[in-house]
Design a protein around this motif. Structure first.
Motif, mmCIF file in Angstrom:
data_model
loop_
_atom_site.group_PDB
_atom_site.id
_atom_site.type_symbol
_atom_site.label_atom_id
_atom_site.label_comp_id
_atom_site.label_asym_id
_atom_site.label_seq_id
_atom_site.Cartn_x
_atom_site.Cartn_y
_atom_site.Cartn_z
ATOM 1 N N CYS A 82 3.672 10.182 3.511
ATOM 2 C CA CYS A 82 3.502 9.717 4.892
ATOM 3 C C CYS A 82 2.112 9.154 5.174
ATOM 4 C CB CYS A 82 3.767 10.853 5.876
ATOM 5 S SG CYS A 82 5.426 11.548 5.811
ATOM 6 N N LYS A 83 1.103 9.657 4.479
ATOM 7 C CA LYS A 83 -0.270 9.253 4.808
ATOM 8 C C LYS A 83 -0.510 7.756 4.659
ATOM 9 C CE LYS A 83 -2.377 10.311 0.342
ATOM 10 N NZ LYS A 83 -3.295 11.194 -0.357
ATOM 11 N N LYS A 84 0.321 7.055 3.901
ATOM 12 C CA LYS A 84 0.174 5.603 3.749
ATOM 13 C C LYS A 84 1.263 4.823 4.486
ATOM 14 C CE LYS A 84 -3.381 5.458 0.941
ATOM 15 N NZ LYS A 84 -4.557 4.657 1.105
ATOM 16 N N CYS A 85 2.070 5.523 5.277
ATOM 17 C CA CYS A 85 3.152 4.863 6.014
ATOM 18 C C CYS A 85 2.595 4.125 7.230
ATOM 19 C CB CYS A 85 4.190 5.885 6.462
ATOM 20 S SG CYS A 85 5.578 5.124 7.337
ATOM 21 N N PRO A 86 2.964 2.866 7.385
ATOM 22 C CA PRO A 86 2.468 2.108 8.536
ATOM 23 C C PRO A 86 3.012 2.599 9.880
ATOM 24 C CG PRO A 86 4.085 0.814 7.315
ATOM 25 C CD PRO A 86 3.818 2.051 6.514
ATOM 26 N N ASP A 140 0.825 -1.197 0.000
ATOM 27 C CA ASP A 140 0.000 0.000 0.000
ATOM 28 C C ASP A 140 0.870 1.262 0.000
ATOM 29 O OD1 ASP A 140 -2.556 1.238 0.038
ATOM 30 O OD2 ASP A 140 -2.444 1.493 2.212
ATOM 31 N N PHE A 141 1.905 1.263 0.821
ATOM 32 C CA PHE A 141 2.830 2.389 0.898
ATOM 33 C C PHE A 141 3.551 2.588 -0.433
ATOM 34 C CE2 PHE A 141 7.095 4.078 1.904
ATOM 35 C CZ PHE A 141 6.742 5.270 2.522
ATOM 36 N N THR A 142 4.030 1.505 -1.017
ATOM 37 C CA THR A 142 4.773 1.572 -2.270
ATOM 38 C C THR A 142 3.894 2.033 -3.426
ATOM 39 O OG1 THR A 142 6.243 -0.169 -1.487
ATOM 40 C CG2 THR A 142 6.255 0.252 -3.840
ATOM 41 N N GLU A 143 2.674 1.534 -3.488
ATOM 42 C CA GLU A 143 1.750 1.970 -4.538
ATOM 43 C C GLU A 143 1.458 3.463 -4.415
ATOM 44 O OE1 GLU A 143 0.823 0.280 -7.281
ATOM 45 O OE2 GLU A 143 2.215 -1.226 -6.481
ATOM 46 N N ASN A 144 1.276 3.930 -3.189
ATOM 47 C CA ASN A 144 1.062 5.360 -2.969
ATOM 48 C C ASN A 144 2.286 6.160 -3.416
ATOM 49 O OD1 ASN A 144 -0.420 7.689 -1.808
ATOM 50 N ND2 ASN A 144 1.290 7.699 -0.380
ATOM 51 N N LEU A 145 3.473 5.678 -3.106
ATOM 52 C CA LEU A 145 4.699 6.355 -3.538
ATOM 53 C C LEU A 145 4.730 6.512 -5.052
ATOM 54 C CD1 LEU A 145 7.589 4.893 -1.377
ATOM 55 C CD2 LEU A 145 7.277 7.281 -1.930
ATOM 56 N N ARG A 162 4.490 10.041 -9.668
ATOM 57 C CA ARG A 162 3.959 10.352 -11.004
ATOM 58 C C ARG A 162 3.290 11.727 -11.004
ATOM 59 N NH1 ARG A 162 -0.175 7.140 -11.387
ATOM 60 N NH2 ARG A 162 -1.697 8.785 -11.391
ATOM 61 N N MET A 163 2.485 11.979 -9.996
ATOM 62 C CA MET A 163 1.791 13.266 -9.914
ATOM 63 C C MET A 163 2.756 14.416 -9.643
ATOM 64 S SD MET A 163 -1.700 12.072 -7.995
ATOM 65 C CE MET A 163 -2.400 13.720 -7.965
ATOM 66 N N ALA A 164 3.775 14.182 -8.820
ATOM 67 C CA ALA A 164 4.754 15.232 -8.508
ATOM 68 C C ALA A 164 5.467 15.707 -9.769
ATOM 69 C CB ALA A 164 5.761 14.731 -7.483
ATOM 70 N N LYS A 165 5.680 14.801 -10.683
ATOM 71 C CA LYS A 165 6.354 15.156 -11.939
ATOM 72 C C LYS A 165 5.452 15.970 -12.862
ATOM 73 C CE LYS A 165 9.556 11.279 -11.968
ATOM 74 N NZ LYS A 165 9.974 10.048 -12.652
#
Length: 145
Positions: free
Chosen positions: A57-61, A30-35, A40-43
């Motif tokens: 951070c919002k998806k960090c366990p 989940d964290f990796t998919e969010n990253l 992609r969006m940041a670019k």
């Protein structure tokens, strides 16, 4: 995301640097998919510099009640990294910036960042998979002789 709709990506200091070397690794799926989505969006979109937890951070366990609980000193260490990153990049919380502007500044600050943080980083092995990381590392090592 709808076509034509611009979104703002919120990133904290050290993510402005470290995300450039993301190689697909993370704490959880989940964290990796969010990253991947955030990168992609940041670019493509505007990045708003944030103080504290951001869109990664919002998806960090390890994020609990707005604080990093990776280990006892994690929150303090991360906030110090964020301050250093913003200082090196000459940026401040609340500023909006584009990805390529940050990327252009990396060669200038990479040596100091790497010497300060990469050596002890638990994720260095992942960054070292990226050609861009290796190129910057080789560039600053060649200047030290």
């Amino acid at each position: 995301m709808k076509k034509g709709k611009s979104e703002i990506i919120r990133l904290r200091g050290h993510h402005l640097i470290c995300l450039h070397f993301f190689s697909g690794e993370g704490y959880s799926r989940d964290f990796t998919e969010n990253l991947k989505v955030v990168l992609r969006m940041a670019k493509e979109e505007v990045i708003e510099i944030r103080e504290g937890p951001d869109d990664i951070c919002k998806k960090c366990p390890y994020l609990k009640s707005g604080k990093c609980l990776f280990d006892e000193d994690a929150e303090e260490e991360i906030r110090e990294m964020d301050k250093k990153a913003l200082n090196l990049l000459k940026l401040s919380p609340g500023r909006k910036i584009k990805w390529d502007e940050i990327e252009k500044g990396l060669p200038e600050i990479f040596r100091e960042w790497s010497e300060s943080y990469c050596g002890d980083c638990d994720w260095r092995w992942a960054c070292e998979k990226k050609v861009s990381y290796q190129e910057l590392k080789n560039k600053f090592h060649s200047k030290s002789f």
